[in-house]
Design a protein around this motif. Structure first.
Motif, PDB file in Angstrom:
ATOM      1  N   ARG A   1       1.473  32.182  19.959  1.00 46.93           N
ATOM      2  CA  ARG A   1       2.701  32.590  20.641  1.00 46.93           C
ATOM      3  C   ARG A   1       2.608  34.053  21.015  1.00 46.93           C
ATOM      4  O   ARG A   1       1.780  34.818  20.480  1.00 46.93           O
ATOM      5  N   LEU A   2       3.474  34.461  21.939  1.00 44.77           N
ATOM      6  CA  LEU A   2       3.581  35.862  22.293  1.00 44.77           C
ATOM      7  C   LEU A   2       4.402  36.600  21.246  1.00 44.77           C
ATOM      8  O   LEU A   2       5.345  36.038  20.666  1.00 44.77           O
ATOM      9  N   ALA A   3       4.063  37.863  21.019  1.00 39.34           N
ATOM     10  CA  ALA A   3       4.880  38.698  20.145  1.00 39.34           C
ATOM     11  C   ALA A   3       6.259  38.858  20.758  1.00 39.34           C
ATOM     12  O   ALA A   3       6.421  38.905  21.984  1.00 39.34           O
ATOM     13  N   ARG A   4       7.254  38.926  19.892  1.00 38.86           N
ATOM     14  CA  ARG A   4       8.633  39.009  20.339  1.00 38.86           C
ATOM     15  C   ARG A   4       9.224  40.380  20.060  1.00 38.86           C
ATOM     16  O   ARG A   4       8.806  41.077  19.143  1.00 38.86           O
ATOM     17  N   ARG A   5      10.207  40.722  20.833  1.00 41.20           N
ATOM     18  CA  ARG A   5      10.946  41.960  20.578  1.00 41.20           C
ATOM     19  C   ARG A   5      11.652  41.831  19.230  1.00 41.20           C
ATOM     20  O   ARG A   5      12.424  40.912  19.014  1.00 41.20           O
ATOM     21  N   PRO A   6      11.393  42.738  18.301  1.00 37.10           N
ATOM     22  CA  PRO A   6      11.981  42.592  16.962  1.00 37.10           C
ATOM     23  C   PRO A   6      13.463  42.934  16.957  1.00 37.10           C
ATOM     24  O   PRO A   6      13.963  43.643  17.838  1.00 37.10           O
ATOM     25  N   GLU A   7      14.146  42.434  15.965  1.00 37.96           N
ATOM     26  CA  GLU A   7      15.548  42.774  15.743  1.00 37.96           C
ATOM     27  C   GLU A   7      15.613  43.870  14.686  1.00 37.96           C
ATOM     28  O   GLU A   7      15.698  43.609  13.492  1.00 37.96           O
ATOM     29  N   LEU A   8      15.539  45.095  15.132  1.00 37.00           N
ATOM     30  CA  LEU A   8      15.569  46.247  14.244  1.00 37.00           C
ATOM     31  C   LEU A   8      16.978  46.829  14.238  1.00 37.00           C
ATOM     32  O   LEU A   8      17.579  47.029  15.300  1.00 37.00           O
ATOM     33  N   THR A   9      17.500  47.069  13.074  1.00 35.94           N
ATOM     34  CA  THR A   9      18.884  47.522  12.952  1.00 35.94           C
ATOM     35  C   THR A   9      18.954  48.806  12.140  1.00 35.94           C
ATOM     36  O   THR A   9      17.996  49.199  11.452  1.00 35.94           O
ATOM     37  N   ALA A  10      20.103  49.453  12.201  1.00 40.23           N
ATOM     38  CA  ALA A  10      20.344  50.635  11.372  1.00 40.23           C
ATOM     39  C   ALA A  10      20.386  50.226   9.905  1.00 40.23           C
ATOM     40  O   ALA A  10      20.640  49.063   9.570  1.00 40.23           O
ATOM     41  N   PRO A  11      20.132  51.162   9.001  1.00 40.10           N
ATOM     42  CA  PRO A  11      20.222  50.839   7.573  1.00 40.10           C
ATOM     43  C   PRO A  11      21.631  50.362   7.203  1.00 40.10           C
ATOM     44  O   PRO A  11      22.613  50.693   7.868  1.00 40.10           O
ATOM     45  N   ARG A  12      21.707  49.577   6.135  1.00 37.25           N
ATOM     46  CA  ARG A  12      22.992  49.096   5.636  1.00 37.25           C
ATOM     47  C   ARG A  12      23.893  50.273   5.277  1.00 37.25           C
ATOM     48  O   ARG A  12      23.407  51.368   4.940  1.00 37.25           O
ATOM     49  N   PRO A  13      25.197  50.080   5.326  1.00 37.85           N
ATOM     50  CA  PRO A  13      26.109  51.180   4.973  1.00 37.85           C
ATOM     51  C   PRO A  13      25.873  51.746   3.576  1.00 37.85           C
ATOM     52  O   PRO A  13      26.107  52.937   3.337  1.00 37.85           O
ATOM     53  N   ASP A  14      25.416  50.915   2.639  1.00 38.68           N
ATOM     54  CA  ASP A  14      25.186  51.378   1.273  1.00 38.68           C
ATOM     55  C   ASP A  14      23.725  51.714   0.994  1.00 38.68           C
ATOM     56  O   ASP A  14      23.296  51.812  -0.161  1.00 38.68           O
ATOM     57  N   ALA A  15      22.933  51.911   2.045  1.00 38.00           N
ATOM     58  CA  ALA A  15      21.500  52.139   1.876  1.00 38.00           C
ATOM     59  C   ALA A  15      21.221  53.488   1.227  1.00 38.00           C
ATOM     60  O   ALA A  15      21.989  54.444   1.357  1.00 38.00           O
ATOM     61  N   HIS A  16      20.103  53.550   0.500  1.00 36.12           N
ATOM     62  CA  HIS A  16      19.595  54.815  -0.003  1.00 36.12           C
ATOM     63  C   HIS A  16      18.076  54.786   0.163  1.00 36.12           C
ATOM     64  O   HIS A  16      17.491  53.778   0.590  1.00 36.12           O
ATOM     65  N   LYS A  17      17.415  55.890  -0.178  1.00 36.43           N
ATOM     66  CA  LYS A  17      15.994  56.017   0.164  1.00 36.43           C
ATOM     67  C   LYS A  17      15.138  54.950  -0.504  1.00 36.43           C
ATOM     68  O   LYS A  17      14.151  54.478   0.076  1.00 36.43           O
ATOM     69  N   TYR A  18      15.510  54.522  -1.710  1.00 37.39           N
ATOM     70  CA  TYR A  18      14.699  53.512  -2.375  1.00 37.39           C
ATOM     71  C   TYR A  18      15.003  52.109  -1.867  1.00 37.39           C
ATOM     72  O   TYR A  18      14.101  51.271  -1.775  1.00 37.39           O
ATOM     73  N   SER A  19      16.240  51.854  -1.506  1.00 37.23           N
ATOM     74  CA  SER A  19      16.569  50.521  -0.972  1.00 37.23           C
ATOM     75  C   SER A  19      15.907  50.299   0.373  1.00 37.23           C
ATOM     76  O   SER A  19      15.618  49.164   0.754  1.00 37.23           O
ATOM     77  N   ARG A  20      15.654  51.366   1.103  1.00 34.14           N
ATOM     78  CA  ARG A  20      14.963  51.246   2.386  1.00 34.14           C
ATOM     79  C   ARG A  20      13.452  51.187   2.227  1.00 34.14           C
ATOM     80  O   ARG A  20      12.735  50.900   3.189  1.00 34.14           O
ATOM     81  N   GLY A  21      12.952  51.447   1.024  1.00 34.01           N
ATOM     82  CA  GLY A  21      11.527  51.276   0.763  1.00 34.01           C
ATOM     83  C   GLY A  21      10.790  52.579   0.544  1.00 34.01           C
ATOM     84  O   GLY A  21      10.862  53.493   1.366  1.00 34.01           O
ATOM     85  N   LEU A  22      10.093  52.643  -0.574  1.00 34.32           N
ATOM     86  CA  LEU A  22       9.216  53.767  -0.887  1.00 34.32           C
ATOM     87  C   LEU A  22       7.790  53.392  -0.518  1.00 34.32           C
ATOM     88  O   LEU A  22       7.237  52.415  -1.027  1.00 34.32           O
ATOM     89  N   LEU A  23       7.195  54.165   0.369  1.00 35.54           N
ATOM     90  CA  LEU A  23       5.816  53.934   0.820  1.00 35.54           C
ATOM     91  C   LEU A  23       4.921  55.029   0.282  1.00 35.54           C
ATOM     92  O   LEU A  23       5.221  56.225   0.430  1.00 35.54           O
ATOM     93  N   ALA A  24       3.819  54.641  -0.318  1.00 30.17           N
ATOM     94  CA  ALA A  24       2.808  55.589  -0.770  1.00 30.17           C
ATOM     95  C   ALA A  24       1.621  55.548   0.185  1.00 30.17           C
ATOM     96  O   ALA A  24       1.058  54.473   0.431  1.00 30.17           O
ATOM     97  N   VAL A  25       1.243  56.688   0.729  1.00 30.05           N
ATOM     98  CA  VAL A  25       0.090  56.806   1.613  1.00 30.05           C
ATOM     99  C   VAL A  25      -1.030  57.482   0.831  1.00 30.05           C
ATOM    100  O   VAL A  25      -0.892  58.634   0.401  1.00 30.05           O
TER     101      VAL A  25
END
Length: 462
Positions: free
Chosen positions: A206-230
């Motif tokens: 299939r073809l790649a689709r336009r993603p449904e990207l949204t703003a963070p939830r009203p109660d979001a914080h830095k850890y709920s949005r994901g901690l990434l280690a590079v």
């Protein structure tokens, strides 16, 4: 699956048409449907100008006779060049309904190539190749119906030399793999699809689709949005690019794990120095990226082993792909995504004993062998999943062909993984953000300008 997104092999397309025929639709009816749909696109492009339709002996030629008839009925000046008589019953019927007399040669405004379509497996004869090239040179605007003549539908490879390019390709019934693979894709111009009612096909890409990207939830914080280690390495510039891109990719918190603090670190990027194993023991980590700037020495191999041992969801890029072995993945259960370009893909196939020809077969073989999502990068980037998933991407700007943009992509994919997306979705979302930001960044882009365009790319996803 959205049926307009299906990407089919030649065999899958034939089987899908056979299903329609078995249900009572005739080949002639399918040809009429496809030809009329294609004629609409030719009509728009021609805008009253002269059209030449090049018809081959098979059903692709039959589509051409339908196109010629429909355009003539609308009063458009149309000529048909038919170097070979129609050889199938449906094409013969379409030729009779057209009712005209072919010409030996023609010049005009628009050429419609209906010589050969899906399923061609051999090069055009010298005579037909020369005719096609001569007609292409005599028409400033060229339209390929289904596929440009002389293209392998499944691989995108040209079956001969000197094939012309086209400003528009009108796919019939469903997208074929060649529509989204190089080198064929470079010669097709804009691509449009005429549906004929085929159903979902098992095993289709299939073809790649336009993603449904949204703003963070009203109660979001830095850890709920994901901690990434590079996990950084000996070339800090690349890992810095990946980390900066990840900060714009949706993750709430990005840490760069470096042997020592590099120069030029932005104030808003957290850098941890010291043993990577200690930093990766943090249970709050949602995903890890390793490979950008890693190099291939002893220290690099140890840092990769540490990243793999952490058993966090992991994206491997660049030098990590040259160091990866099947033994290193033993016992890992966490999701894994690999981002090889052609050279890295060849190295991985050797390491994982994947014997396959062509980008698709290699990517799917590697995905199965490594139990990973594989983003096979290039001008024709595809995504392969471990369960046989196959996703084709539309071409991005060629200005991305500059050092560092691959690190940006790795950072985006890892960021989406940290944000909670499944590996296949993270790959699709990262590629969409990457391509959209590149388009917005404009000509002569650099990794910095690509990263700077990411907020505007996010706006387009809303």
């Amino acid at each position: 699956m959205i049926l307009f997104d299906q990407v089919l092999t030649a065999a899958q397309m034939r089987a899908a048409e056979d299903v329609l025929i078995a249900a009572g639709t005739s080949v002639s009816a399918l040809m009429e449907h496809a030809g009329r749909g294609a004629a609409e696109w030719v009509w728009r492009v021609a805008a009253g100008r002269t059209v030449t339709v090049l018809c081959g002996p098979g059903n692709n030629g039959g589509d051409g006779y339908v196109i010629a008839r429909v355009l003539a009925e609308r009063g458009l000046p149309v000529q048909v060049v038919a170097p070979l008589p129609p050889a199938t019953e449906a094409a013969q019927q379409a030729c009779r309904r057209w009712g005209g007399v072919p010409v030996a040669d023609a010049a005009g405004a628009v050429l419609v190539d209906c010589l050969f379509g899906t399923g061609l497996t051999r090069a055009l004869s010298p005579e037909l190749s020369q005719m096609l090239q001569r007609l292409a040179a005599a028409h400033p605007f060229r339209i390929a119906i289904d596929l440009p003549s002389g293209i392998d539908s499944d691989t995108g490879q040209a079956l001969g030399d000197g094939m012309p390019d086209y400003q528009l390709t009108v796919a019939l019934g469903g997208w074929k793999r060649a529509h989204w693979l190089m080198p064929a894709g470079a010669s097709m111009g804009e691509r449009r699809l005429v549906e004929i009612g085929i159903d979902a096909v098992s095993g289709a890409g299939r073809l790649a689709r336009r993603p449904e990207l949204t703003a963070p939830r009203p109660d979001a914080h830095k850890y709920s949005r994901g901690l990434l280690a590079v996990v950084g390495g000996a070339m800090p510039g690349a890992s810095l690019l990946a980390a900066r891109a990840a900060m714009r990719g949706g993750a709430g918190y990005v840490r760069l794990l470096a042997a020592e603090r590099p120069e030029g670190v932005p104030d808003d990027l957290v850098v941890l120095t010291g043993p990577a194993a200690d930093a990766l023991a943090d249970e709050r980590i949602a995903a890890v990226l390793a490979g950008s700037g890693l190099e291939r020495g002893t220290d690099a191999a140890e840092r990769l082993r540490t990243a793999l041992a952490s058993d966090h969801p992991l994206v491997l890029d660049a030098d990590a792909l040259h160091l990866l072995t099947p033994a290193a993945l033993q016992g890992r259960d966490a999701p894994l995504a690999l981002t090889p370009h052609a050279g890295e893909m060849a190295a991985l196939c050797r390491a994982f004993a994947v014997v396959a020809e062509g980008k698709i077969a290699q990517a799917q073989g590697l995905a199965a062998a490594a139990n990973a999502v594989v983003i096979a990068k290039g001008a024709d980037t595809i995504i392969a999943g471990p369960a046989g998933e196959l996703v084709f991407t539309k071409p991005a700007t060629s200005w991305l062909s500059v050092a560092g943009t691959g690190d940006v992509l790795a950072g985006l994919v890892a960021s989406r993984l940290a944000n909670g997306s499944a590996p296949l979705a993270a790959a699709e979302e990262g590629l969409w953000l990457h391509a959209t930001a590149a388009r917005l960044a404009g000509s002569a882009l650099l990794p910095d300008t690509l990263i700077a365009a990411l907020p505007a790319a996010w706006e387009q996803a809303a």
